[in-house]
Design a protein around this motif. Sequence first.
Motif, short mmCIF file in Angstrom:
data_model
loop_
_atom_site.label_atom_id
_atom_site.label_comp_id
_atom_site.label_asym_id
_atom_site.label_seq_id
_atom_site.Cartn_x
_atom_site.Cartn_y
_atom_site.Cartn_z
N VAL A 147 -18.06 51.32 -28.49
CA VAL A 147 -17.31 51.71 -27.31
C VAL A 147 -18.22 52.57 -26.45
O VAL A 147 -18.78 53.55 -26.94
CB VAL A 147 -16.05 52.51 -27.67
CG1 VAL A 147 -15.24 52.80 -26.42
CG2 VAL A 147 -15.23 51.77 -28.70
N ARG A 148 -18.41 52.17 -25.20
CA ARG A 148 -19.28 52.95 -24.32
C ARG A 148 -18.45 53.87 -23.46
O ARG A 148 -17.63 53.40 -22.67
CB ARG A 148 -20.11 52.01 -23.44
CG ARG A 148 -21.25 51.39 -24.19
CD ARG A 148 -22.29 50.86 -23.24
NE ARG A 148 -23.55 50.74 -23.94
CZ ARG A 148 -24.71 50.88 -23.34
NH1 ARG A 148 -24.76 51.15 -22.06
NH2 ARG A 148 -25.83 50.75 -24.02
N VAL A 149 -18.63 55.14 -23.64
CA VAL A 149 -17.91 56.08 -22.78
C VAL A 149 -18.91 57.07 -22.21
O VAL A 149 -20.00 57.23 -22.72
CB VAL A 149 -16.85 56.89 -23.56
CG1 VAL A 149 -15.75 56.01 -24.05
CG2 VAL A 149 -17.50 57.64 -24.71
N SER A 150 -18.52 57.71 -21.12
CA SER A 150 -19.31 58.83 -20.67
C SER A 150 -18.37 60.01 -20.53
O SER A 150 -17.23 59.87 -20.11
CB SER A 150 -20.03 58.53 -19.36
OG SER A 150 -19.09 58.44 -18.33
N GLY A 209 -27.28 61.97 -39.78
CA GLY A 209 -26.91 60.60 -40.16
C GLY A 209 -26.58 59.76 -38.94
O GLY A 209 -27.07 58.64 -38.78
N LEU A 210 -25.79 60.35 -38.05
CA LEU A 210 -25.38 59.63 -36.84
C LEU A 210 -26.60 59.28 -35.98
O LEU A 210 -26.76 58.16 -35.52
CB LEU A 210 -24.40 60.50 -36.06
CG LEU A 210 -23.84 59.89 -34.77
CD1 LEU A 210 -22.97 58.69 -35.10
CD2 LEU A 210 -23.03 60.93 -34.00
N GLY A 259 -19.25 67.21 -26.60
CA GLY A 259 -19.20 66.33 -25.44
C GLY A 259 -20.48 65.54 -25.27
O GLY A 259 -20.47 64.39 -24.85
N THR A 260 -21.62 66.17 -25.60
CA THR A 260 -22.91 65.49 -25.46
C THR A 260 -23.07 64.41 -26.52
O THR A 260 -23.61 63.34 -26.25
CB THR A 260 -24.05 66.52 -25.57
OG1 THR A 260 -23.76 67.61 -24.72
CG2 THR A 260 -25.37 65.91 -25.19
N LEU A 261 -22.57 64.70 -27.73
CA LEU A 261 -22.76 63.75 -28.82
C LEU A 261 -21.65 62.70 -28.88
O LEU A 261 -21.81 61.67 -29.53
CB LEU A 261 -22.81 64.49 -30.17
CG LEU A 261 -24.03 65.39 -30.36
CD1 LEU A 261 -23.96 66.06 -31.72
CD2 LEU A 261 -25.32 64.60 -30.23
N LEU A 297 -21.24 58.98 -30.81
CA LEU A 297 -20.28 58.70 -31.88
C LEU A 297 -19.52 57.41 -31.58
O LEU A 297 -19.39 56.52 -32.42
CB LEU A 297 -19.32 59.88 -31.99
CG LEU A 297 -18.46 59.93 -33.24
CD1 LEU A 297 -19.33 60.21 -34.46
CD2 LEU A 297 -17.40 61.02 -33.09
N THR A 298 -19.02 57.29 -30.33
CA THR A 298 -18.21 56.12 -30.02
C THR A 298 -19.07 54.86 -29.94
O THR A 298 -18.61 53.77 -30.24
CB THR A 298 -17.48 56.27 -28.67
OG1 THR A 298 -18.45 56.49 -27.66
CG2 THR A 298 -16.51 57.43 -28.71
#
Lengths: 174, 651
Positions: free
Chosen positions: B381-384, A17-18, B369-371, B375-376
């Motif tokens: 929200v852009r994070v690395s 879904g994501l 951590g990869t996904l 999600l954010t």
Amino acid sequence: MSWRLWVPLFVFALFLGLAAYQLTQPKDEFVASGMVGEELPYFNLPPAMEGGEGVTNATFADGQPRLLNIWASWCLPCIAEAPHLESLERQGVEIVGVAIRDRPEDIARFLAQHGNPYSRIGRDDLSEVQLAIGSSGVPETFVIDGEGVIRYQHIGDVRASDVPVLLAELEQAR
Amino acid sequence: MIAELGLAALWLAAALAALQMAVGFMAVRNERASELAGLIRPAAIVQGVLVALSFAMLVWLFAVTDLSVKLVASNSHSMKPLVFKLSGTWGNHEGSMLLWVTVMGLAGALIALVERRLPERTMNATLAAQGVVSLGFYAFLLLSSNPFERLPTPAAEGMGLNPLLQDIGLAFHPPTLYLGYVGLSVAFSFAVGALLTRQVTPDFARAMRPWVLGAWVMLTVGITAGSYWAYYELGWGGWWFWDPVENASLMPWLAATALLHSASVLASRDALRTWTIMLGVVAFSMSMVGTFLVRSGILTSVHAFAVDPERGTFILVLLGIFIGGALLLFALRANTISEGERFALASREGALVFNNVMLSAILAIVLLGTLYPLLTEAFDVRVSVGPPYFNPVGAIFVIPMLAVMAVGPLLRWRQDRVDRIGREIALFAALVLAALVLFGLLADIALLPLLGLAFGLGLAVASLLPLRRRKLGRTPLATWGMVIAHFGIAVALIGMASESAFTKERLAAVAEGDSATVGPWTIVLQGVEPVAGPNWTAIQGRLAASYDGDEPDILTPQSRNFWAPPQQTTESALVTRWNGQLYAVIGDRAPDGRWQVRLWWKPFVPLIWYGGLLVALGGVLALLGRLLSDLRHRRLAVRIAERRADREAIA
């Protein structure tokens, strides 16, 4: 016991879904130079051809916005963008060229063949300027404002649709 | 003509995959269809031959630089060296997908030719599952990324290959990884086949094991080579970035490592049946998820290539069908598979289960951590996510895993007492403690590298213990394999920890003739000059580097400009000594004419890659050992059958 067997499928469905949601979102692929918004670094390039003028960072700090075009006679997309640079020049835009790792005779031949929209061209034999302003390839075009600050970066060849964008950016930089 | 033949072969192969799938499922569901089942093996074999022919034709088109083919025109160039023309075949999306399906087709053909241990029904189900997976990739190629597409008019010249990929290491890095991924797809097919027929037996594990081992070896080599390539080619001085593309190959490796151990337990002890099936599904799922993340452009990566949302959608649909289907089947069927033999917690199986759980936890952490940025990003929200997350969180599970890895192989199968191996445990603990105290006092090192050094040294010694009191010449190859692979992990760990603990970095601006120092090295910039290669020009620095006043080595780091396509790359220069590597990169020229030079002294850094190669070597030995003992068993079985036939004939 048996509900646990469904957990992997459930987790996977969440991922699906994501990922599906993210795929439908528009992506920004633009790799901008870190130098946008910064002042041009110091440089002093010799003229690309005999009789021409060289280019220094001081060239840009006289109050008038200009385009800085990174190009080379050996670069194929540069041929494609030549007519659009000329049309910008006809509309009163001053374009300063920086020729990357080029030879005077090749530069002269290119300009004779594809037109010369440049007010002056500097020769950057070691890609110093290119590296310093965060350009990753040829051609690239930068909008520099009257104080010599980099205001906008265009990656790749300038196409007809980019001409109004560049004009608007130049207007904003005024 | 060649391009059309290649396309035709691809269509035919796809048709055979469809046949393999349809007949296979019919034969599994319905006993009466069994006369049709005779078609399955030949279909798999011919499919493999056809798709290999198709791939060979694409290689040919690249070799002769046929610019009327779109793929060649957009990824090659007539002036490229031949080896990069050939590697250009798979240095792009379409070609690499064709390589993938080719290896799958050949793997299917090989199963059909040699696999005799599995019950015929499970075999049919396995080949049917393989047909489904292959068919998905054929559809992908034929409907959305045809590698043989012609241009309306041939191009005058090709666009070239991404200069970053014009490297001998990278020419062979993707195919190695692909062999790994595809090996896991075979394991996946075995798992699905066994779920369909509910026959999860030691024989099944023995049939699957060589494929998992082979895939795991390839992944190990691929990851090791990829890491070294990124280290010397990207010029940033590091060897692992926790980049999505790197994680995409690490995740299947973690799952395959767990699967390997769990399949071994199933093969020799008939335990861990559902767990093995689950890992078989997960390992290939990780390959597919990794491929999806890399190809769809959904994540931003330093390696971002072949970015195309439409293709991303296609892979996502395939993912949904393959993995969703397999997990659904698992949820419905796993209940009906009995757990197999029981074992005590303190036993070889117990240790293996513990490490499998740790590996799965690490896999979950890497996946999360990869996904996480994905999600954010859904919330703008852009994070690395980088080393500050992966390193400490991973260490929580890596450290207990290393401890059990050190002593687990000394435990007996089924049931054992921990106090029986008390001396070995004490030895390991003493080594780790001694190293902790020694390095902790002598050097100012951060906690994680310190732990890495201590556990690495402890494991290096402990991993050799299973060879004690054995006649080395008569020790089975599989045992040698295990010992060497575990030892390799220790070696790599020591390399990683030492790189992180002892690296010295220096960013200097030096004029010609001036010098800079880093660690025990003194480096003199002798000059900077332009140089030209076959399809690039560069500025090249000449550095004379001397270790502790020794005779200097000459380094020539470059900053290269390619013109087709225009791109800049950094070529680092290295000096390797027994105790580490000097790493030099040349940067920009400052206004006053001095040159920026980046220097790193990295003690024992090559151990990282030597360790990786040792791990792979261990896998090769184990694979050889298994294949040889299989061969011996088969001969034995034939002899027994002959004797029985003789006896019956006499009677």
